[in-house]
Each structure stands twice: as structure tokens, then as C-alpha cells.
Motif scaffolding. Structure first.
Motif, mmCIF file in Angstrom:
data_model
loop_
_atom_site.group_PDB
_atom_site.id
_atom_site.type_symbol
_atom_site.label_atom_id
_atom_site.label_comp_id
_atom_site.label_asym_id
_atom_site.label_seq_id
_atom_site.Cartn_x
_atom_site.Cartn_y
_atom_site.Cartn_z
ATOM 1 N N ALA A 18 0.831 -1.205 0.000
ATOM 2 C CA ALA A 18 0.000 0.000 0.000
ATOM 3 C C ALA A 18 0.870 1.262 0.000
ATOM 4 C CB ALA A 18 -0.930 -0.006 1.210
ATOM 5 N N MET A 19 1.999 1.217 0.666
ATOM 6 C CA MET A 19 2.916 2.366 0.646
ATOM 7 C C MET A 19 3.505 2.560 -0.752
ATOM 8 S SD MET A 19 4.839 1.873 4.323
ATOM 9 C CE MET A 19 5.935 3.256 4.016
ATOM 10 N N TRP A 20 3.833 1.476 -1.415
ATOM 11 C CA TRP A 20 4.303 1.581 -2.802
ATOM 12 C C TRP A 20 3.244 2.229 -3.694
ATOM 13 C CZ3 TRP A 20 7.130 -3.313 -5.072
ATOM 14 C CH2 TRP A 20 8.400 -3.428 -4.488
ATOM 15 N N ALA A 21 1.998 1.868 -3.453
ATOM 16 C CA ALA A 21 0.911 2.350 -4.305
ATOM 17 C C ALA A 21 0.854 3.875 -4.331
ATOM 18 C CB ALA A 21 -0.420 1.775 -3.836
ATOM 19 N N GLU A 22 1.233 4.506 -3.241
ATOM 20 C CA GLU A 22 1.226 5.971 -3.215
ATOM 21 C C GLU A 22 2.166 6.545 -4.272
ATOM 22 O OE1 GLU A 22 -0.758 7.878 -1.458
ATOM 23 O OE2 GLU A 22 -1.720 6.166 -0.475
ATOM 24 N N LYS A 23 3.248 5.851 -4.549
ATOM 25 C CA LYS A 23 4.190 6.316 -5.563
ATOM 26 C C LYS A 23 3.638 6.141 -6.982
ATOM 27 C CE LYS A 23 8.343 5.340 -2.791
ATOM 28 N NZ LYS A 23 8.873 6.721 -2.766
ATOM 29 N N LYS A 54 -3.973 -1.640 -15.094
ATOM 30 C CA LYS A 54 -4.656 -0.762 -16.045
ATOM 31 C C LYS A 54 -6.174 -0.884 -15.961
ATOM 32 C CE LYS A 54 -3.254 -3.851 -19.823
ATOM 33 N NZ LYS A 54 -2.306 -3.908 -20.955
ATOM 34 N N GLU A 55 -6.690 -2.078 -15.651
ATOM 35 C CA GLU A 55 -8.141 -2.207 -15.696
ATOM 36 C C GLU A 55 -8.837 -1.582 -14.500
ATOM 37 O OE1 GLU A 55 -9.526 -6.242 -15.977
ATOM 38 O OE2 GLU A 55 -8.207 -6.957 -14.408
ATOM 39 N N ILE A 56 -8.167 -1.422 -13.364
ATOM 40 C CA ILE A 56 -8.879 -0.810 -12.233
ATOM 41 C C ILE A 56 -8.326 0.550 -11.814
ATOM 42 C CG2 ILE A 56 -9.653 -3.029 -11.341
ATOM 43 C CD1 ILE A 56 -7.588 -2.706 -9.103
ATOM 44 N N SER A 57 -7.066 0.872 -12.169
ATOM 45 C CA SER A 57 -6.538 2.197 -11.815
ATOM 46 C C SER A 57 -6.508 3.129 -13.010
ATOM 47 C CB SER A 57 -5.127 2.082 -11.237
ATOM 48 O OG SER A 57 -4.175 1.851 -12.268
ATOM 49 N N ALA A 84 -5.441 1.765 -7.284
ATOM 50 C CA ALA A 84 -6.792 2.189 -7.663
ATOM 51 C C ALA A 84 -7.495 2.872 -6.496
ATOM 52 C CB ALA A 84 -7.595 0.992 -8.149
ATOM 53 N N LEU A 85 -7.306 2.317 -5.307
ATOM 54 C CA LEU A 85 -7.908 2.910 -4.108
ATOM 55 C C LEU A 85 -7.404 4.338 -3.908
ATOM 56 C CD1 LEU A 85 -9.760 2.092 -1.690
ATOM 57 C CD2 LEU A 85 -7.666 1.499 -0.457
ATOM 58 N N ALA A 86 -6.095 4.527 -4.067
ATOM 59 C CA ALA A 86 -5.508 5.852 -3.886
ATOM 60 C C ALA A 86 -5.966 6.829 -4.963
ATOM 61 C CB ALA A 86 -3.984 5.753 -3.874
ATOM 62 N N ARG A 87 -6.236 6.316 -6.156
ATOM 63 C CA ARG A 87 -6.673 7.180 -7.259
ATOM 64 C C ARG A 87 -8.173 7.430 -7.255
ATOM 65 N NH1 ARG A 87 -3.093 7.651 -11.799
ATOM 66 N NH2 ARG A 87 -4.825 7.498 -13.283
ATOM 67 N N GLY A 88 -8.905 6.718 -6.392
ATOM 68 C CA GLY A 88 -10.332 6.961 -6.245
ATOM 69 C C GLY A 88 -11.189 6.404 -7.361
ATOM 70 N N THR A 89 -10.720 5.362 -8.027
ATOM 71 C CA THR A 89 -11.523 4.768 -9.099
ATOM 72 C C THR A 89 -12.534 3.786 -8.517
ATOM 73 O OG1 THR A 89 -9.932 2.981 -9.446
ATOM 74 C CG2 THR A 89 -9.619 4.994 -10.726
ATOM 75 N N ASP A 90 -13.471 3.352 -9.351
ATOM 76 C CA ASP A 90 -14.487 2.391 -8.929
ATOM 77 C C ASP A 90 -13.870 0.993 -9.042
ATOM 78 O OD1 ASP A 90 -16.720 0.870 -8.419
ATOM 79 O OD2 ASP A 90 -18.056 2.081 -9.662
ATOM 80 N N VAL A 91 -13.307 0.513 -7.963
ATOM 81 C CA VAL A 91 -12.488 -0.694 -7.990
ATOM 82 C C VAL A 91 -13.251 -1.903 -8.497
ATOM 83 C CG1 VAL A 91 -11.198 -2.319 -6.554
ATOM 84 C CG2 VAL A 91 -10.958 0.136 -6.170
ATOM 85 N N ASP A 92 -14.442 -2.129 -7.976
ATOM 86 C CA ASP A 92 -15.187 -3.351 -8.319
ATOM 87 C C ASP A 92 -15.899 -3.262 -9.663
ATOM 88 O OD1 ASP A 92 -14.496 -4.784 -6.052
ATOM 89 O OD2 ASP A 92 -16.166 -3.995 -4.879
#
Length: 610
Positions: A457-462, A489-492, A590-598
Motif C-alpha cells: 500500500a505504501m508503494w501504491a502511493e508512488k 490498467k483495468e482498475i486504476s 486504484a484505491l488511492a486514485r479513487g476509481t471504482d475498484v469493483d
């Protein structure tokens, strides 16, 4: 993609329809609607957007009825508008919902327009509603009119139809798209997915290709394509409502990532209990079918194609048989050279993937009689069309981005590779025991990988501000790099590509700079030193590396090189364990970018159209 639910009962079915559509949201959609027969009239509510918006509109109209149908639509013919949303109505009398694509809709539209029908939508579906109405005008009742219309349609469809003048029944038809009937006590249901009706019943009848059916409160009559009545067996669904609930997780994708230790253990149960790789894992007749196999051809799409790509390494290395892997949508449209001694393996989470189903049909038309399906949904179309079946036991997968279905597919494919080796005399008892022990340890290794989530999750911020990413792997881990890029690519919505690490110098290296994060799958295997050399090429061009390696590898972080260690190297099953980190990286980015994950944009869970 798209979803159907319908009900006839002695109670108000509107809440059942709405709840059913909510259960189908995971399939992907951009509009929703319901139509009911009440007080001698068809009443309809449709909305673009989420089911909740349609539900609010139905509540505002105080919609109540004992007979109704509902639909979630993923746009194909015509844009995302309320006029194009289902259900479609003809003459204010007949309402219809449809999954699939009608290939001859333009010719039928011209014909019906000449007969005086006026179209309000751009869809192929409205053609079907008017066509059925036209046959009613020729003196046919609702069921006969549906059967006559179905005989004139070309393409794929699942249909559910109601009529204000025949409120005692609904009629349905199936060709190429899944449709089932749910049996209740004084009430019956239809759906494209069992999850839509689990709130009301677990008793289901799976309709076959070409079937039509008449559904009343107390009876269901099924007919073959030639109109002859037929009995279809009733099944008791083992899908649980609990598996369809989110529980303590933020998204279904996160839940399903964390369910993998249990899903793998359940899928492995028969192998572990038997302490052997037996052909009966794939069916009672599997021994006769698999003996004498001279090669394997795998047909699949998307994530399942990447599972097959891993399996190619396993099958060739372990069983010594040649193996090819092909995208199903390409195979079905090329001139293929058949070898009847080859085993055709199709892989599909839903068992309804249209391209894979059509590729299987094509293979059989070429003379392939040895067929095996690896699937997560019992009694779905692809397993029913296959000679042998290995059912993964992943449970319901709601998130569009496949996670636990992928890793359980890998288990089934590994079991196939070892079973073929055993039948070919390439597996001694010591090696078989070693493989079984590796499988026994697998759920625990996956759990250890899941424990890395805070670091990932920390990596995801980068990754959050990035627009592109590169994934690298070698050998059997190259398909895992492909899967990681697909997930990202499909969720973020970050553009991501994957390459064999050795291909860097043949082109992709030109893309590497400080703004291009490079994810590397680098387990401690025979190719590790080669991968390290490829990583040095990235660092020399200013690229930032994010490396997933093993706990026992001689790897250290440094400036521009980030390292996360999964558990100790688990040998031949390493691709399964290394799948977990790339899934978590995609999820948290995807969570950090605020996309619709599901429910990522433009995508659907079950692809039942071309």
C-alpha cells in the motif's frame, strides 16, 4: 455483461427484482430498468447510472405487481440513454429484456418498419419485442410468438418476456447466453446468474441452447428448439449469500484477494485427501481420455489466457508434452490445423465466456474429441460442452478484476500437468509426494504474501500520480507480469505493459525514464541473475524499480530500487504466490486514485458478446 431477473409470484415482486439487479451489478452495466404487469397494464421504470437510481424512481411511482422482469444493460447497440435502456416495450402491451447481440437486427428492423412499427431506440433488442408482437398479430399466443421470433433471430440471446394480456405467465428463450429458472413454492423466477435469485430460492434449472420455457406461479414447462417438451434436471445451488456480501472489506476485490488461501485450500482438497494426482480429478472417464494425449492446446481470454500461459511452462517441463496457448477470439476465426491426439483445454471463470465457448465449438468441429474445461461455475455452458471438467472452488467472484479465480485456475492447470506426467511415466512416487507437499504448503505461503499488504500500500502511493508503468518477468513469471499489468490498467486506468525482461533492449527500454515505474517479478530461480542484469539496464536510464523477490534471495534495496520480499521461494508454484503482490499493488493504487475498484469503466465480469 448485462443481467436479467424475472419473477412471478403471489406477492409483490418489485423488491425481488431490485435486489436481484443489485446482485447482478458486478457483471458490468450502464443502465437499469424493470417492467411489471399490474392492473391490466405494463408499467416500466428505466434509468441510466446505478440500480439505486432506478430503485428510487420505482419507489416514487409506488410500483407493485406479482409479475415483472428487470435488466442491467451494458451498451452495445446505441449509446447510454434511457431510451436505449431495457426493458423494451411493443404497443404498450409486451415488455422484454435481452442479453446478447442480434446479428440480423438491421434486416429485421427494415422489415418491421415496413410493417408500420416505430422504433424509439437504437438497440437490436427493440427489434425482438416488435417481432414477437408481430407474430402475436398473426394469431399466436405469447409462447408461440416467442418461439416463432426466435427462429428468425441470428446471434446470441437470453430473453424474458411478459404481456399485459397474459398476466399468468412469463416466457423465456436462450441461445448462446446463460439463462436459468429458479423454482419456488407457488412462485418461480428467471435470471442470467443464480446470485440474482438466491434471496428467494436455491433450486435452479439451467436452460440448454435453443430452449424456450413458459413460467407460471406453480409450473414450468421447457421446450427444445424444435418445440418438443423436455425435462431439464433441477439442481440445488451451493452459492451462499454470505459469499455475496462485502463483510468487513472496502471492496469485493479486496475481499476476494484475501479469500485466496481458503479458495486454494478448497480447490486442493481432493488432491490432498487422495495424496495423489489421479485422472479422476477431471472426471470419471478422464483416464481413458488423457492417456495417449500427444499435446495440449489451451484456449482462453483475458486473465484466463495468462493462466494458460503459465501452464504452458508447467505442461512442457513436467509432462514433456508440447503445449500451445491461444486467445480464444483469435483461434475461432483462423484456419487451424487439428490434431485429434491433442487435448483442448478451455479456461473460463464464468463458464459463459462467448469467445471461449465458440472456440471450443470450432475445435470440436475440426475433430477434437478430447476436451477439458477449467471453470469456477458448475453446470455453466462451457463445462457442459466439454468431455472433462476441473471445477475450481473459488466461490462467487464479484469484482470485475479476477483474483481468486486466476490462482485457483493455476492450481487446476498444475494438477493437469502433473497428472499427464504421471500417465506418461514421467513422475516417480518421490516427486509426486513432493508436489503434493508443495500444494499442501501453498495456502500458507499465499497468506504470508497477503501479510505484505501494508508495505505494498505504501508503494501504491508512488504509483498514484503516474500515467504509465512497465512490468517485467522471465520464464514462468512473465505471464504474472502480464497479469500484473492487466490488473493495474483495468482498475486504476494507468497504462501498463508487460515484457519478458530480456526484451528490454529490443525496444521497451526507449520508454524508461524517471516517470516510468518498472515493476519486476524476480524470484530466486535459475533466471534471477539474468533479471538482475535487466534491472541494471533500467537503473542506468534513470528508471525507478519496484522489485518483488523472495525472502531467501540475495537482494537489497538502494536508491531507486525498492524491494519487497515474499515468502521463501516455493519452487514450481512460485507464480501463484507472486500473483498476490501484483494484485494488491493494483488494488491499492486504484484505491488511492479513487476509481471504482469493483466496477471499472467499460468492463464487465462475464463477457457474453463479441
Amino acid at each position: 455483461m448485462c443481467g436479467i431477473v424475472g419473477a412471478i409470484a403471489g406477492r409483490n415482486v418489485v423488491p425481488l427484482l431490485v435486489e436481484g439487479l443489485k446482485r447482478l451489478e458486478y457483471r458490468g452495466y450502464d443502465s437499469a430498468g424493470i417492467a411489471v404487469v399490474a392492473d391490466g397494464a405494463v408499467r416500466r421504470v428505466r434509468r441510466t447510472g446505478r440500480v439505486s437510481e432506478m430503485e428510487a424512481a420505482a419507489d416514487a411511482e409506488a410500483l407493485q405487481a406479482p409479475l415483472g422482469i428487470g435488466h442491467t444493460r451494458w451498451a452495445t447497440h446505441g449509446g447510454v440513454t434511457e431510451l436505449n435502456a431495457h426493458p423494451h416495450v411493443s404497443d404498450g402491451r409486451l415488455a422484454l429484456v435481452h442479453n446478447g447481440i442480434i446479428e440480423n437486427h438491421e434486416a429485421q428492423r427494415e422489415r418491421l418498419s415496413a410493417l408500420g412499427y416505430v422504433f424509439e431506440s437504437q438497440t437490436d433488442t427493440e427489434v425482438i419485442a416488435h417481432l414477437i408482437h408481430h407474430h402475436q398479430g398473426q394469431g399466436l399466443d405469447l409462447l408461440a410468438a416467442l418461439q416463432a421470433a426466435a427462429a428468425e433471430l441470428e446471434g446470441a440471446y437470453a430473453l424474458a418476456v411478459i404481456d399485459r394480456d397474459e398476466p399468468q405467465r412469463m416466457v423465456v428463450a436462450r441461445m448462446g447466453c446463460p439463462l436459468l429458472v429458479g423454482r419456488g413454492d407457488g412462485e418461480n423466477f428467471v435470471a442470467s446468474d443464480v446470485s440474482a435469485i438466491l434471496q428467494a430460492t436455491r433450486r435452479v434449472i439451467f436452460l440448454e441452447e435453443g430452449d424456450t420455457a413458459e413460467i407460471g406461479r406453480d409450473a414450468v414447462r421447457v421446450f427444445r428448439a424444435d418445440g418438443v417438451p423436455v425435462e431439464r434436471p433441477e439442481h440445488l445451488s451451493d452459492v451462499s449469500l454470505a459469499s455475496l456480501e462485502l463483510g468487513p472489506y472496502r471492496h469485493f476485490m479486496q475481499k476476494e484477494i484475501h479469500e485466496q488461501p481458503r479458495a486454494l485450500a478448497d480447490t486442493l482438497e481432493a488432491i490432498i485427501d487422495a495424496a495423489a494426482f489421479e485422472p479422476t480429478l477431471f472426471g470419471r472417464e478422464a483416464g481413458a481420455v488423457l492417456r495417449g494425449v500427444k499435446g495440449v492446446q489451451i484456449l482462453a481470454c483475458g486473465t484466463s489466457f495468462y493462466a494458460g500461459s503459465v501452464a504452458r511452462y508447467w505442461i512442457e517441463a513436467i509432462s514433456g508434452l508440447p503445449c500451445s496457448v491461444e486467445i480464444a477470439s483469435e483461434y475461432r476465426y483462423r484456419t487451424a490445423v487439428a490434431n485429434p491426439d491433442h487435448l483442448i483445454v478451455t479456461i473460463s471463470q464464468s463458464g459463459e465466456t462467448l469467445d471461449t465457448m465458440e472456440a471450443l465449438k470450432y475445435a470440436r468441429s475440426l475433430g477434437h474429441e478430447r476436451t477439458l474445461s477449467i471453470c469456477n461455475v458448475p453446470e455453466s455452458a462451457i463445462p457442459r460442452a466439454s468431455g472433462l471438467v476441473f471445477y475450481t472452488r473459488a466461490g462467487a467472484e464479484i469484482g470485475v478484476a479476477s483474483t481468486k479465480a486466476f490462482t485457483t485456475q493455476l492450481v487446476g492447470l498444475f494438477a493437469l500437468a502433473v497428472t499427464l506426467a504421471k500417465l506418461n511415466g514421467r513422475l516417480d512416487e518421490a516427486q509426486e509426494a513432493a508436489y503434493i507437499e508443495d500444494l499442501r504448503q501453498l495456502p500458507g505461503s499465499v497468506q504470508h504474501a497477503l501479510n505484505l499488504e501494508p508495505q505494498i500500500a505504501m508503494w501504491a502511493e508512488k504509483f498514484t500520480p503516474k500515467h504509465h508503468a512497465l512490468f517485467l518477468g522471465r520464464g514462468v513469471h512473465y505471464p504474472i507480469a502480464l497479469e500484473g499489468a492487466l490488473k493495474l490498467k483495468e482498475i486504476s486506468y494507468i497504462h501498463a505493459e508487460a515484457y519478458p525482461a530480456g526484451e528490454l533492449k529490443h525496444g521497451p527500454l526507449a520508454l524508461v525514464d524517471a516517470d516510468m515505474p518498472v515493476v519486476v517479478i524476480a524470484p530466486k530461480d535459475g533466471l534471477l541473475e539474468k533479471v538482475k542484469s535487466n534491472m541494471q539496464e533500467v537503473r542506468a536510464r534513470g528508471g525507478e524499480l519496484f522489485v518483488f523477490t523472495d525472502a531467501d534471495s540475495n537482494f537489497s534495496a538502494s536508491e531507486g530500487v525498492h524491494v519487497i520480499r515474499t515468502p521463501r521461494h516455493v519452487g514450481v508454484l512460485s507464480p501463484i504466490v507472486h500473483t498476490i503482490p501484483v494484485q494488491l499493488l493494483a488494488y491499492h493504487t486504484a484505491l488511492a486514485r479513487g476509481t471504482d475498484v469493483d466496477k471499472p469503466r467499460n468492463l464487465a465480469k462475464s463477457v457474453t458478446v463479441e
